[in-house]
Design an enzyme around this catalytic site. Structure first.
Site, short mmCIF file in Angstrom:
data_model
loop_
_atom_site.label_atom_id
_atom_site.label_comp_id
_atom_site.label_asym_id
_atom_site.label_seq_id
_atom_site.Cartn_x
_atom_site.Cartn_y
_atom_site.Cartn_z
N CYS A 171 0.83 -1.20 0.00
CA CYS A 171 0.00 0.00 0.00
C CYS A 171 0.87 1.26 0.00
O CYS A 171 1.30 1.72 1.06
CB CYS A 171 -0.94 -0.01 1.20
N CYS A 174 -0.57 4.12 2.06
CA CYS A 174 -0.44 4.03 3.52
C CYS A 174 1.00 4.34 3.94
O CYS A 174 1.24 4.97 4.96
CB CYS A 174 -0.77 2.63 4.03
N ASP A 175 1.96 3.84 3.18
CA ASP A 175 3.34 3.85 3.67
C ASP A 175 4.29 4.75 2.87
O ASP A 175 5.40 5.02 3.33
CB ASP A 175 3.91 2.42 3.63
#
Ligand code: NAP
Length: 349
Positions: A171, A174-175
């Protein structure tokens, strides 16, 4: 155990789950939604509440959210604790997380009860059905809508497992903004729309994004593929697969080893991160042996143009039963269909 069985329990909290909740709530069926648990396992697997859309950036193709100043609309619709999302972006259109929070809010506005836990077991042999959550709560229901979606796949090599949380991710949204990737090279594995989207997003932070694809042509749609080809920070490594993630305990990921798909040659690429974008697996583990599934473990719709499963009173909506369209709008559409199917089935009983 609740004393009175629920009319309908909805398992899952992506677009399909909330659409089903909005429709069943408005039909006075007082739905209960199991939205999933907030824990590290679900974070690593990509199965946190609110589904895959909550892991994306801009939503460009969901009808009703054109480019334009939506700030006032969002501020009035989101609860105060989520205003940061609006304040942070000050932008046009709608992001995936915003859209999902709005859907959840819309469902709870109509009285949907939400349980923040994973369902680990279902019993469809008894009537009413029984649904047990991971923390032991059991709910009985006359009908059930499964909308648990699908999760991102990983390569399945040991070094990948070792460096999850230390540079390996599925992801980018997300990261990707983590300091470890800033102005460093990273790799994205895959050749579909997700891979291109992730590579494009990561190119905002990374120095170079190596897109590793096992063929000599992208699977992504033309417009997305062109976006990758036009981005000077994306370097496509054709006919290559990652056969090992390189790294150390101290630094995490430091690179990947690529294996050519044309010959036996291998080469190393320096990278601070390795992002997987190689397709999805349906979240049906807890349903194995309980409902009819396809070979790839997607739930089977058993009546044409309906959301029925092979068990009367159990319906399926969204990506958990759809490995073909897999769009937020189609998931929401089948969520609505499942709600209407459940409502009609309940009134026929
Ligand atoms: P996908 O279209 O199934 O693409 C998966 C990619 O991963 C393919 O290029 C595949 O290679 C590669 N792959 C699979 N297993 C692999 C392995 N073990 N090692 C190396 N490569 C592997 O999946 P997706 O990109 O997640 O897209 C899914 C659906 O969502 C599509 O319908 C897509 O259009 C849609 N989507 C749309 C958007 C958007 O419109 N903004 C964004 C994301 C996704 P091959 O090509 O060789 O099979």
């Amino acid at each position: 155990m609740t004393r009175v069985p629920e009319h309908v329990v909805i398992i899952g909290s992506g677009p399909a789950g909330w659409a089903a909740a909005i429709y069943t709530a408005r039909a006075s069926l007082q739905p209960v939604v199991f939205e999933g648990a907030v824990n590290e396992d679900n974070r690593l697997q990509g199965t946190l509440p609110l589904g895959q859309l909550a892991l994306t950036t801009e939503v460009e193709n969901y009808p009703g959210f054109p480019a334009g100043d939506l700030t006032q609309y969002l501020r009035s619709s989101l609860s105060a604790e989520h205003h940061w999302m609006v304040d942070m972006h000050q932008k046009e259109g709608c992001s995936g997380p915003e859209l999902m929070h709005l859907m959840r809010q819309q469902a709870t506005n109509f009285g949907t009860q939400v349980i923040t836990d994973d369902v680990v077991e279902v019993d469809f042999d008894t009537r009413p059905f029984r649904i047990r959550a991971s923390e032991g709560k059991t709910v009985e229901a006359h009908s059930v809508i499964i909308a648990t979606g699908a999760r991102a796949n990983y390569l399945g090599i040991p070094s990948e497992e070792k460096f999850k949380n230390a540079g390996v991710s599925a992801c980018a949204v997300c990261d990707g903004a983590l300091p470890r990737f800033r102005d460093r090279p990273v790799v994205v594995v895959g050749g579909g729309d997700s891979a291109v989207e992730e590579a494009d997003y990561l190119s905002k932070f990374a120095s170079t994004v190596y897109l590793i694809h096992r063929r000599d042509e992208l699977r992504a749609s033309k417009i997305m593929a062109q976006r990758a080809l036009d981005n000077p920070k994306i370097d496509i490594q054709w006919n290559s697969v990652v056969d090992e993630i390189l790294g150390t305990d101290e630094q995490g990921v430091t690179g990947v080893r690529l294996q050519s798909t044309l010959d036996q040659s291998t080469r190393n690429i320096e990278a601070a991160g390795a992002f997987m974008a190689i397709g999805h697996t349906p979240n049906t583990d807890f349903l194995i042996g309980k409902l009819a599934m396809t070979e790839k473990k997607y739930l089977q719709w058993t009546v044409p143009f309906r959301t029925n499963t092979n068990i009367e009173g159990v319906f399926a909506a969204g990506d958990v039963a759809d490995d073909y369209y897999r769009q937020a709008i189609t998931a929401a559409g089948t969520g609505c269909m499942a709600a209407l199917d459940a409502e009609r089935w309940l009134s026929s009983q």
